[in-house]
Design a protein around this motif. Sequence first.
Motif, PDB file in Angstrom:
ATOM      1  N   TYR A 167       0.838  -1.198   0.000  1.00 23.71           N
ATOM      2  CA  TYR A 167       0.000   0.000   0.000  1.00 23.71           C
ATOM      3  C   TYR A 167       0.875   1.252   0.000  1.00 23.71           C
ATOM      4  CZ  TYR A 167      -3.885  -3.104   1.206  1.00 23.71           C
ATOM      5  OH  TYR A 167      -4.834  -4.090   1.196  1.00 23.71           O
ATOM      6  N   ARG A 168       0.325   2.348  -0.517  1.00 25.51           N
ATOM      7  CA  ARG A 168       1.092   3.594  -0.607  1.00 25.51           C
ATOM      8  C   ARG A 168       0.742   4.593   0.497  1.00 25.51           C
ATOM      9  NH1 ARG A 168      -0.661   2.805  -5.811  1.00 25.51           N
ATOM     10  NH2 ARG A 168      -2.161   4.533  -5.610  1.00 25.51           N
ATOM     11  N   THR A 169      -0.532   4.613   0.924  1.00 19.83           N
ATOM     12  CA  THR A 169      -0.943   5.606   1.919  1.00 19.83           C
ATOM     13  C   THR A 169      -1.714   4.952   3.053  1.00 19.83           C
ATOM     14  OG1 THR A 169      -3.061   6.095   0.811  1.00 19.83           O
ATOM     15  CG2 THR A 169      -1.134   7.379   0.129  1.00 19.83           C
ATOM     16  N   ILE A 170      -1.682   5.622   4.196  1.00 21.51           N
ATOM     17  CA  ILE A 170      -2.425   5.149   5.368  1.00 21.51           C
ATOM     18  C   ILE A 170      -3.013   6.346   6.099  1.00 21.51           C
ATOM     19  CG2 ILE A 170      -0.323   5.148   6.778  1.00 21.51           C
ATOM     20  CD1 ILE A 170      -1.533   2.850   8.377  1.00 21.51           C
ATOM     21  N   SER A 171      -4.242   6.198   6.563  1.00 17.69           N
ATOM     22  CA  SER A 171      -4.886   7.204   7.409  1.00 17.69           C
ATOM     23  C   SER A 171      -5.800   6.464   8.371  1.00 17.69           C
ATOM     24  CB  SER A 171      -5.687   8.207   6.572  1.00 17.69           C
ATOM     25  OG  SER A 171      -6.698   7.542   5.835  1.00 17.69           O
ATOM     26  N   GLY A 172      -6.229   7.147   9.402  1.00 20.92           N
ATOM     27  CA  GLY A 172      -7.091   6.459  10.351  1.00 20.92           C
ATOM     28  C   GLY A 172      -7.585   7.350  11.458  1.00 20.92           C
ATOM     29  N   ARG A 173      -8.506   6.775  12.259  1.00 23.47           N
ATOM     30  CA  ARG A 173      -9.058   7.472  13.415  1.00 23.47           C
ATOM     31  C   ARG A 173      -9.024   6.550  14.621  1.00 23.47           C
ATOM     32  NH1 ARG A 173     -14.832   9.606  12.335  1.00 23.47           N
ATOM     33  NH2 ARG A 173     -15.060   7.649  11.207  1.00 23.47           N
ATOM     34  N   ILE A 174      -9.021   7.175  15.785  1.00 28.99           N
ATOM     35  CA  ILE A 174      -8.985   6.432  17.045  1.00 28.99           C
ATOM     36  C   ILE A 174     -10.066   6.952  17.979  1.00 28.99           C
ATOM     37  CG2 ILE A 174      -7.224   8.009  17.994  1.00 28.99           C
ATOM     38  CD1 ILE A 174      -6.172   5.617  19.647  1.00 28.99           C
ATOM     39  N   LEU A 175     -10.640   6.041  18.759  1.00 26.52           N
ATOM     40  CA  LEU A 175     -11.532   6.402  19.858  1.00 26.52           C
ATOM     41  C   LEU A 175     -10.856   5.951  21.151  1.00 26.52           C
ATOM     42  CD1 LEU A 175     -14.441   7.681  20.123  1.00 26.52           C
ATOM     43  CD2 LEU A 175     -15.186   5.373  20.718  1.00 26.52           C
ATOM     44  N   ALA A 176     -10.545   6.908  22.003  1.00 26.22           N
ATOM     45  CA  ALA A 176      -9.857   6.604  23.260  1.00 26.22           C
ATOM     46  C   ALA A 176     -10.218   7.678  24.278  1.00 26.22           C
ATOM     47  CB  ALA A 176      -8.345   6.549  23.052  1.00 26.22           C
ATOM     48  N   SER A 177      -9.874   7.428  25.534  1.00 29.68           N
ATOM     49  CA  SER A 177     -10.136   8.404  26.588  1.00 29.68           C
ATOM     50  C   SER A 177      -9.194   8.146  27.756  1.00 29.68           C
ATOM     51  CB  SER A 177     -11.599   8.336  27.034  1.00 29.68           C
ATOM     52  OG  SER A 177     -11.955   9.477  27.781  1.00 29.68           O
ATOM     53  N   ALA A 178      -9.255   9.014  28.754  1.00 26.58           N
ATOM     54  CA  ALA A 178      -8.334   8.903  29.889  1.00 26.58           C
ATOM     55  C   ALA A 178      -8.698   7.756  30.819  1.00 26.58           C
ATOM     56  CB  ALA A 178      -8.315  10.217  30.670  1.00 26.58           C
ATOM     57  N   LYS A 179     -10.023   7.507  30.988  1.00 27.23           N
ATOM     58  CA  LYS A 179     -10.470   6.457  31.895  1.00 27.23           C
ATOM     59  C   LYS A 179     -11.520   5.578  31.226  1.00 27.23           C
ATOM     60  CE  LYS A 179     -12.090   8.730  35.372  1.00 27.23           C
ATOM     61  NZ  LYS A 179     -12.687   8.957  36.716  1.00 27.23           N
ATOM     62  N   LEU A 180     -11.520   4.315  31.608  1.00 32.85           N
ATOM     63  CA  LEU A 180     -12.547   3.391  31.112  1.00 32.85           C
ATOM     64  C   LEU A 180     -13.947   3.876  31.453  1.00 32.85           C
ATOM     65  CD1 LEU A 180     -11.444  -0.298  31.833  1.00 32.85           C
ATOM     66  CD2 LEU A 180     -12.439   0.559  29.706  1.00 32.85           C
ATOM     67  N   GLN A 181     -14.084   4.549  32.581  1.00 34.15           N
ATOM     68  CA  GLN A 181     -15.397   4.970  33.060  1.00 34.15           C
ATOM     69  C   GLN A 181     -15.869   6.278  32.429  1.00 34.15           C
ATOM     70  OE1 GLN A 181     -12.844   3.985  34.967  1.00 34.15           O
ATOM     71  NE2 GLN A 181     -13.585   2.132  36.008  1.00 34.15           N
ATOM     72  N   ASP A 182     -15.077   6.865  31.534  1.00 34.17           N
ATOM     73  CA  ASP A 182     -15.466   8.122  30.897  1.00 34.17           C
ATOM     74  C   ASP A 182     -16.675   7.930  29.983  1.00 34.17           C
ATOM     75  OD1 ASP A 182     -13.485   9.541  32.143  1.00 34.17           O
ATOM     76  OD2 ASP A 182     -12.127   9.579  30.426  1.00 34.17           O
ATOM     77  N   TYR A 183     -17.489   8.987  29.879  1.00 33.37           N
ATOM     78  CA  TYR A 183     -18.672   8.943  29.011  1.00 33.37           C
ATOM     79  C   TYR A 183     -19.004  10.357  28.542  1.00 33.37           C
ATOM     80  CZ  TYR A 183     -21.065  10.370  33.353  1.00 33.37           C
ATOM     81  OH  TYR A 183     -21.442  11.025  34.498  1.00 33.37           O
ATOM     82  N   ASN A 184     -19.830  10.455  27.544  1.00 33.81           N
ATOM     83  CA  ASN A 184     -20.329  11.747  27.063  1.00 33.81           C
ATOM     84  C   ASN A 184     -21.604  12.093  27.813  1.00 33.81           C
ATOM     85  OD1 ASN A 184     -18.257  12.028  25.218  1.00 33.81           O
ATOM     86  ND2 ASN A 184     -19.407  11.089  23.539  1.00 33.81           N
ATOM     87  N   SER A 185     -21.634  13.271  28.410  1.00 35.77           N
ATOM     88  CA  SER A 185     -22.790  13.704  29.194  1.00 35.77           C
ATOM     89  C   SER A 185     -23.466  14.878  28.501  1.00 35.77           C
ATOM     90  CB  SER A 185     -22.343  14.121  30.601  1.00 35.77           C
ATOM     91  OG  SER A 185     -21.530  15.285  30.523  1.00 35.77           O
ATOM     92  N   PHE A 186     -24.589  15.310  29.040  1.00 34.31           N
ATOM     93  CA  PHE A 186     -25.284  16.453  28.463  1.00 34.31           C
ATOM     94  C   PHE A 186     -24.533  17.753  28.726  1.00 34.31           C
ATOM     95  CE2 PHE A 186     -28.635  13.250  29.009  1.00 34.31           C
ATOM     96  CZ  PHE A 186     -29.085  13.187  27.699  1.00 34.31           C
TER      97      PHE A 186
END
Length: 511
Positions: A456-475
């Motif tokens: 392959y010639r090119t590579i790109s990507g995305r990651i989903l990560a956070s500081a703690k396992l217990q982290d979540y998105n809130s209002f």
Amino acid sequence: MQTTYRHRFITGIFCLLACSQALRAQNKVTFHPDAPTQTINRNIYGHFAEHLGNCIYGGFYVGDTSRIPHVNGVRKDIIAALKTLKIPNLRWPGGCFADTYHWKDGIGPKDKRPTIVNTWWGGVTENNSFGTHDFLNMCEELGAEPYLAGNVGSGTVQELADWVQYVNFPGKSPMSDLRQQNGRQQPWKVRYWGVGNEAWGCGGNMRPEYYADVYRKYATFMSGNTFKIASGANSNDYNWTEVLMKNIPLHMLDGLALHHYSIIDWGKKGDAVNFTEEQYFQTMRSTCMMDTLVRKHSAIMDKYDPKKKVALVVDEWGGWYNVQEGTNPGFLFQQNTMRDAMIAGVTLNIFNNHSDRVRMANLAQTINVLQAVILTKGEQLVLTPTYHVMEMYNVHQDATLVPVEVQSNSYTYKGEQLPAVTASASKDKSGATHISLVNIDPAKAQEITVQTGTAYRTISGRILASAKLQDYNSFTQPDKIKPTAFKDAVLKNNTLSVKLPPFSVVVLELK
């Protein structure tokens, strides 16, 4: 003696070096692009909307008079979010609710529809303002295939046959005439039909032998081009699959369901946010069990269906914890953390890799219930970590599976082990290859070597990560967890070197 000691010393050094190299090389993914393969059916990425808690009312549906921007009562922001997700199908109206639901209660003028009590979920009054037309029109707006679950537990053969005719028949008939009277001229042409739900439990507490006969009876009267899905096994009830495959003729069966939740213990589910590493490990052990379940149920199906005509439909999966404190226990509302992102990534990798047999699946559930992809509160809307994983993975929909062999380090907790790394890969119609990688280890990064077999010639990507396992998105912090650009991948010749942080999901694109 001196020579012997020197020999032992040198041998020991070589052993240490070899062991060190072996440890470094343990995380290895090898592409097998020339192996027989199949398409990853987009329907693997399906969702589930039950009349449960605030999934429908207060979730999808806010009504015709709401100040929240809507299309015929369905929130516009939810429609937009699910379109971005590329939701391929949506299962409705249940779940356990399906076997108490009588579809004629939900058609016609809304002010004349009868009310019922939702005995399964919270004992609340159901006013039937969201019915067949509302759901099927919403699916058209979403560009998603509807998957209707028929009432077998408390309904009749005639009732289900009438529903099929009502939504599908283009000519003149009593049911198509009724549909047109209610404002819909052309049929919706619904293909996917569940013949009951959890017949072994809330759908009637039936024995498999009895349900096989019931299924045959109902399927006989479901006319037209329908994809009929039998109520399948609860997790590792392999006898249920054996009996149904043995007793239902293949020409009457298109799909066989399977339900499995990532759960610690049905009696002690644990908190959705404040969980320990032990609880996390137990949840991931249950998640990884999906691979065993798919393999064993598929092996039974292969005995009776070697050509794999019948799809394995995992139409309920996801994490299940205690409800959020202060909420109705029958509404099954729970927060969604990075643990849920791990569940989603691992499970979808399993489905992709078994896409010869798994050709449809439904995450439970879409909004405000169990492992939801969206949470709502009044006008506010939050996309969960699970949403982001499914959005990252939608590159696999209808792509060609690239078989992979995964050699993984272990995530070890108190002497028990799970594979730290899972992966799946596919090639889309444009020629781009995507690989999804998950590291479930909560403390250790994983260095992975990927042998692609292609320069392959090119590579790109995305990651989903956070500081703690217990982290979540809130209002108050709706974007705390979201995908970002991934830079820790190096492409050289036919080898890809990747470093995955602890508890992270990465999707890479190779061209």
